[in-house]
Design an enzyme around this catalytic site. Structure first.
Site, PDB file in Angstrom:
ATOM      1  N   ASP A   1      39.259  44.763  34.912  1.00 14.96           N
ATOM      2  CA  ASP A   1      38.775  44.768  34.867  1.00 14.96           C
ATOM      3  C   ASP A   1      39.155  46.519  36.460  1.00 14.96           C
ATOM      4  OD1 ASP A   1      35.903  42.693  34.774  1.00 14.96           O
ATOM      5  OD2 ASP A   1      37.502  41.468  35.858  1.00 14.96           O
TER       6      ASP A   1
ATOM      7  N   GLU B   1      42.498  41.526  29.253  1.00 14.63           N
ATOM      8  CA  GLU B   1      41.439  42.588  29.545  1.00 14.63           C
ATOM      9  C   GLU B   1      41.389  42.582  31.280  1.00 14.63           C
ATOM     10  OE1 GLU B   1      36.761  41.973  31.376  1.00 14.63           O
ATOM     11  OE2 GLU B   1      38.621  40.313  31.783  1.00 14.63           O
TER      12      GLU B   1
ATOM     13  N   GLU C   1      37.717  46.653  31.213  1.00 13.27           N
ATOM     14  CA  GLU C   1      36.146  46.872  31.516  1.00 13.27           C
ATOM     15  C   GLU C   1      35.855  47.850  32.253  1.00 13.27           C
ATOM     16  OE1 GLU C   1      34.272  43.174  31.409  1.00 13.27           O
ATOM     17  OE2 GLU C   1      33.111  44.272  32.442  1.00 13.27           O
TER      18      GLU C   1
ATOM     19  N   HIS D   1      37.457  42.995  39.841  1.00 18.65           N
ATOM     20  CA  HIS D   1      36.341  41.965  39.517  1.00 18.65           C
ATOM     21  C   HIS D   1      35.041  42.602  40.315  1.00 18.65           C
ATOM     22  CE1 HIS D   1      32.946  39.309  37.914  1.00 18.65           C
ATOM     23  NE2 HIS D   1      33.525  39.354  36.558  1.00 18.65           N
TER      24      HIS D   1
ATOM     25  N   HIS E   1      41.862  36.878  29.711  1.00 14.92           N
ATOM     26  CA  HIS E   1      40.539  37.289  30.685  1.00 14.92           C
ATOM     27  C   HIS E   1      40.985  37.424  32.325  1.00 14.92           C
ATOM     28  CE1 HIS E   1      36.877  36.631  33.415  1.00 14.92           C
ATOM     29  NE2 HIS E   1      36.713  37.883  32.163  1.00 14.92           N
TER      30      HIS E   1
END
Ligand code: G3P
Ligand code: MG
Length: 248
Positions: A40, A38, A113, A53, A11
């Site tokens: 952002d 993952e 993401e 993020h 993450h």
């Protein structure tokens, strides 16, 4: 083009061990043999996609204010490591391109993401997907997700053949089944602390992989796995990996 779904996704890189959404986080995840991560992505004021993020700079940098008000040149002046630990002092916020280069170098899969600032949903998806389309080939190891329906719709239009993950918030929208069908999703991403066995049972009917975010507790991973969850976003991918039951 089947999605090779991972059991563990680091993450924001490996946010338990290195500053989130940084190149160091990507290398840290790769070092612990995490096969996917993952990250952002959002845009600077001058439309450069960066890996970040929050909408604001305070939590993870030495700057302050809104990311959407900062040019890339402003962003590059910031330091994004020492909030986490002195040993990471001096590191910068990476661009999407820099992050992809590191990911390809490490041979990792990616869940990107799209995390747009308010009002920039479409352009964030457009810019990020355009860059990805120029440098990413292995589409069975790429998953696009977003809490923004507009960003996901843009992904559907621009990159129909790429895998899309349906990122479900804590409270599911009433028409979530319609959205899932409309977006032709390849996987469900659920909040692993706010879903119930009934939620998972409903999702299992779709026969798509189910991934839970953000799971750092081995006990919670095991419970979710027993309910039918296939994979986990984790800040501590090594810890969760060790705790999982092996598939039959
Ligand atoms: O994509 C899974 C997870 O990253 C969603 O929440 O806030 O950590 O981006 P957040
Ligand atoms: Mg995220």
């Amino acid at each position: 083009m089947p999605l090779k779904i991972p059991r563990i996704i680091g993450h924001r890189g490996a946010a338990g061990y290195a500053p989130e959404n940084t190149l160091e986080g990507i290398y840290t995840a790769a070092d612990m043999e995490t096969s996917w991560i993952e990250l952002d992505v959002k845009l600077t004021k001058d439309q450069i996609p960066i890996i970040f993020h929050d909408d604001t700079l305070e939590r993870t940098t030495n700057g302050s204010g809104n990311v959407a008000d900062m040019t890339f040149e402003d962003i590059r002046q910031l330091e994004a490591g020492s909030w986490f630990s002195d040993s990471f002092a001096g590191i910068q916020i990476p661009t999407l391109e820099e992050a992809i280069d590191a990911i390809l170098e490490c041979n990792l899969g990616l869940n990107l993401e799209i995390k747009p600032c308010l009002g920039r949903e479409k352009e964030t998806a457009e810019v990020a997907l355009d860059i990805l389309s120029q440098i990413w080939d292995d589409h069975d190891r790429l998953l696009i997700s977003s809490f923004s329906h507009i960003a996901m719709e843009t992904a559907l239009d621009m990159a129909h053949d790429w895998h899309r993950g349906f990122l479900l918030p804590e409270e599911w929208p009433e028409n979530w089944e319609d959205i899932a069908r409309y977006l032709e999703i390849s996987a469900f991403h659920v909040n692993g602390h706010h879903c119930t066995p009934e939620h998972i049972k409903t999702l299992l009917r779709f026969e798509k992989p189910i991934l839970a975010y953000t799971i750092n507790e081995p006990e919670q991973a095991q419970i979710l796995q027993q309910w039918g969850v296939d994979g986990f976003f984790s800040d501590t991918p090594d810890v969760i990996s060790e705790s999982l039951l092996q598939p039959h």
